[in-house]
Write a protein that holds these residues in place. Structure first.
Motif, PDB file in Angstrom:
ATOM      1  N   LEU A   6      37.000  54.278  40.041  1.00 41.92           N
ATOM      2  CA  LEU A   6      37.813  55.422  39.631  1.00 41.92           C
ATOM      3  C   LEU A   6      38.862  55.766  40.685  1.00 41.92           C
ATOM      4  O   LEU A   6      40.005  56.088  40.359  1.00 41.92           O
ATOM      5  N   LEU A   7      38.478  55.680  41.955  1.00 42.13           N
ATOM      6  CA  LEU A   7      39.421  55.959  43.027  1.00 42.13           C
ATOM      7  C   LEU A   7      40.555  54.934  43.035  1.00 42.13           C
ATOM      8  O   LEU A   7      41.727  55.292  43.171  1.00 42.13           O
ATOM      9  N   ILE A   8      40.229  53.664  42.865  1.00 40.64           N
ATOM     10  CA  ILE A   8      41.263  52.630  42.839  1.00 40.64           C
ATOM     11  C   ILE A   8      42.206  52.852  41.660  1.00 40.64           C
ATOM     12  O   ILE A   8      43.426  52.731  41.797  1.00 40.64           O
ATOM     13  N   LYS A   9      41.660  53.171  40.490  1.00 40.73           N
ATOM     14  CA  LYS A   9      42.514  53.457  39.331  1.00 40.73           C
ATOM     15  C   LYS A   9      43.453  54.628  39.619  1.00 40.73           C
ATOM     16  O   LYS A   9      44.628  54.592  39.267  1.00 40.73           O
ATOM     17  N   TYR A  10      42.929  55.651  40.287  1.00 39.86           N
ATOM     18  CA  TYR A  10      43.750  56.808  40.645  1.00 39.86           C
ATOM     19  C   TYR A  10      44.846  56.409  41.629  1.00 39.86           C
ATOM     20  O   TYR A  10      46.006  56.808  41.487  1.00 39.86           O
ATOM     21  N   LEU A  11      44.490  55.589  42.612  1.00 40.99           N
ATOM     22  CA  LEU A  11      45.481  55.135  43.594  1.00 40.99           C
ATOM     23  C   LEU A  11      46.577  54.297  42.930  1.00 40.99           C
ATOM     24  O   LEU A  11      47.749  54.392  43.295  1.00 40.99           O
ATOM     25  N   ILE A  12      46.198  53.498  41.948  1.00 42.39           N
ATOM     26  CA  ILE A  12      47.195  52.728  41.188  1.00 42.39           C
ATOM     27  C   ILE A  12      48.163  53.688  40.501  1.00 42.39           C
ATOM     28  O   ILE A  12      49.376  53.481  40.528  1.00 42.39           O
ATOM     29  N   GLU A  13      47.622  54.733  39.886  1.00 46.81           N
ATOM     30  CA  GLU A  13      48.467  55.728  39.209  1.00 46.81           C
ATOM     31  C   GLU A  13      49.430  56.406  40.187  1.00 46.81           C
ATOM     32  O   GLU A  13      50.539  56.781  39.811  1.00 46.81           O
ATOM     33  N   LEU A  14      48.995  56.545  41.442  1.00 47.90           N
ATOM     34  CA  LEU A  14      49.843  57.161  42.462  1.00 47.90           C
ATOM     35  C   LEU A  14      50.884  56.199  43.024  1.00 47.90           C
ATOM     36  O   LEU A  14      51.738  56.599  43.806  1.00 47.90           O
ATOM     37  N   GLY A  15      50.772  54.914  42.662  1.00 44.35           N
ATOM     38  CA  GLY A  15      51.740  53.926  43.135  1.00 44.35           C
ATOM     39  C   GLY A  15      51.320  53.179  44.385  1.00 44.35           C
ATOM     40  O   GLY A  15      52.125  52.459  44.979  1.00 44.35           O
ATOM     41  N   VAL A  16      50.078  53.330  44.798  1.00 43.99           N
ATOM     42  CA  VAL A  16      49.579  52.601  45.974  1.00 43.99           C
ATOM     43  C   VAL A  16      49.556  51.111  45.639  1.00 43.99           C
ATOM     44  O   VAL A  16      49.171  50.712  44.541  1.00 43.99           O
ATOM     45  N   LYS A  17      49.972  50.277  46.580  1.00 44.79           N
ATOM     46  CA  LYS A  17      50.083  48.842  46.336  1.00 44.79           C
ATOM     47  C   LYS A  17      48.937  48.023  46.919  1.00 44.79           C
ATOM     48  O   LYS A  17      48.743  46.869  46.546  1.00 44.79           O
ATOM     49  N   GLU A  18      48.186  48.603  47.863  1.00 46.91           N
ATOM     50  CA  GLU A  18      47.117  47.852  48.529  1.00 46.91           C
ATOM     51  C   GLU A  18      45.982  48.793  48.893  1.00 46.91           C
ATOM     52  O   GLU A  18      46.217  49.941  49.256  1.00 46.91           O
ATOM     53  N   VAL A  19      44.754  48.290  48.781  1.00 41.51           N
ATOM     54  CA  VAL A  19      43.582  49.075  49.141  1.00 41.51           C
ATOM     55  C   VAL A  19      42.614  48.185  49.913  1.00 41.51           C
ATOM     56  O   VAL A  19      42.537  46.977  49.659  1.00 41.51           O
ATOM     57  N   LYS A  65      45.040  42.623  39.324  1.00 44.88           N
ATOM     58  CA  LYS A  65      46.303  42.400  38.613  1.00 44.88           C
ATOM     59  C   LYS A  65      47.271  43.550  38.852  1.00 44.88           C
ATOM     60  O   LYS A  65      48.470  43.403  38.634  1.00 44.88           O
ATOM     61  N   GLN A  66      46.741  44.685  39.320  1.00 40.93           N
ATOM     62  CA  GLN A  66      47.557  45.881  39.494  1.00 40.93           C
ATOM     63  C   GLN A  66      47.714  46.320  40.940  1.00 40.93           C
ATOM     64  O   GLN A  66      48.616  47.093  41.252  1.00 40.93           O
ATOM     65  N   ILE A  67      46.808  45.858  41.818  1.00 40.57           N
ATOM     66  CA  ILE A  67      46.818  46.305  43.207  1.00 40.57           C
ATOM     67  C   ILE A  67      46.186  45.221  44.083  1.00 40.57           C
ATOM     68  O   ILE A  67      45.283  44.515  43.638  1.00 40.57           O
ATOM     69  N   LYS A  68      46.687  45.084  45.297  1.00 42.67           N
ATOM     70  CA  LYS A  68      46.091  44.132  46.237  1.00 42.67           C
ATOM     71  C   LYS A  68      44.805  44.743  46.788  1.00 42.67           C
ATOM     72  O   LYS A  68      44.808  45.871  47.274  1.00 42.67           O
ATOM     73  N   ILE A  69      43.710  43.985  46.694  1.00 43.36           N
ATOM     74  CA  ILE A  69      42.415  44.464  47.172  1.00 43.36           C
ATOM     75  C   ILE A  69      41.948  43.558  48.298  1.00 43.36           C
ATOM     76  O   ILE A  69      41.880  42.347  48.145  1.00 43.36           O
ATOM     77  N   GLN A  70      41.633  44.164  49.435  1.00 35.71           N
ATOM     78  CA  GLN A  70      41.123  43.416  50.576  1.00 35.71           C
ATOM     79  C   GLN A  70      39.809  44.037  51.022  1.00 35.71           C
ATOM     80  O   GLN A  70      39.679  45.259  51.056  1.00 35.71           O
ATOM     81  N   PHE A  71      38.858  43.182  51.343  1.00 31.34           N
ATOM     82  CA  PHE A  71      37.558  43.657  51.814  1.00 31.34           C
ATOM     83  C   PHE A  71      37.513  43.640  53.331  1.00 31.34           C
ATOM     84  O   PHE A  71      37.807  42.627  53.954  1.00 31.34           O
ATOM     85  N   ILE A  72      37.124  44.761  53.907  1.00 28.66           N
ATOM     86  CA  ILE A  72      36.941  44.868  55.351  1.00 28.66           C
ATOM     87  C   ILE A  72      35.618  44.212  55.736  1.00 28.66           C
ATOM     88  O   ILE A  72      35.517  43.545  56.752  1.00 28.66           O
ATOM     89  N   THR A  73      34.611  44.413  54.909  1.00 26.79           N
ATOM     90  CA  THR A  73      33.301  43.789  55.108  1.00 26.79           C
ATOM     91  C   THR A  73      33.073  42.773  53.993  1.00 26.79           C
ATOM     92  O   THR A  73      33.588  42.923  52.885  1.00 26.79           O
ATOM     93  N   THR A  74      32.314  41.746  54.276  1.00 30.66           N
ATOM     94  CA  THR A  74      32.035  40.709  53.284  1.00 30.66           C
ATOM     95  C   THR A  74      30.941  41.183  52.331  1.00 30.66           C
ATOM     96  O   THR A  74      29.849  41.530  52.774  1.00 30.66           O
ATOM     97  N   PRO A  75      31.226  41.204  51.032  1.00 30.51           N
ATOM     98  CA  PRO A  75      30.194  41.592  50.058  1.00 30.51           C
ATOM     99  C   PRO A  75      29.028  40.601  50.089  1.00 30.51           C
ATOM    100  O   PRO A  75      29.246  39.392  50.218  1.00 30.51           O
ATOM    101  N   HIS A  76      27.810  41.102  49.979  1.00 25.43           N
ATOM    102  CA  HIS A  76      26.633  40.241  50.067  1.00 25.43           C
ATOM    103  C   HIS A  76      26.229  39.632  48.732  1.00 25.43           C
ATOM    104  O   HIS A  76      25.758  38.504  48.684  1.00 25.43           O
ATOM    105  N   PHE A  77      26.366  40.355  47.648  1.00 24.46           N
ATOM    106  CA  PHE A  77      25.782  39.917  46.386  1.00 24.46           C
ATOM    107  C   PHE A  77      26.786  39.682  45.263  1.00 24.46           C
ATOM    108  O   PHE A  77      26.412  39.195  44.215  1.00 24.46           O
ATOM    109  N   ILE A  78      28.037  40.048  45.455  1.00 24.75           N
ATOM    110  CA  ILE A  78      29.033  39.707  44.446  1.00 24.75           C
ATOM    111  C   ILE A  78      29.832  38.515  44.967  1.00 24.75           C
ATOM    112  O   ILE A  78      30.094  38.406  46.153  1.00 24.75           O
TER     113      ILE A  78
END
Length: 84
Positions: A6-19, A65-78
């Motif tokens: 939900l937060l990422i969707k909100y940030l997309i609506e605000l025009g944020v390009k990367e999270v 497809k709408q925002i660049k997503i980068q992980f600071i920590t490596t996900p363990h199970f996805i």
């Protein structure tokens, strides 16, 4: 996870390009790994955890497809790249 979505969707609506995300690990087969307290465990079926991880992967692929997503920590199970 859903709050993050939900937060990422909100940030997309605000025009944020990367999270950047930390701590979005998905769910392991051992219920006790997934929760801080045993009293919080409400799902014990391994197949449900697997399906939840697949759902997280699907959502992240759609969001990328709408925002660049980068992980600071490596996900363990996805199963995703550190940067989507």
């Amino acid at each position: 996870m859903w709050v993050c979505y939900l937060l990422i969707k909100y940030l997309i609506e605000l025009g944020v390009k990367e999270v950047e995300i930390a701590g979005m690990d998905g769910y392991g087969n051992d219920s006790q790994e997934n929760y801080a307290k045993q009293e919080m465990i409400f799902i014990t079926n391994k197949k449900v955890y697997q399906e939840m991880n697949e759902g997280i992967n699907h959502i992240l692929k759609e969001l990328k497809k709408q925002i660049k997503i980068q992980f600071i920590t490596t996900p363990h199970f996805i199963k995703i790249d550190k940067e989507i």
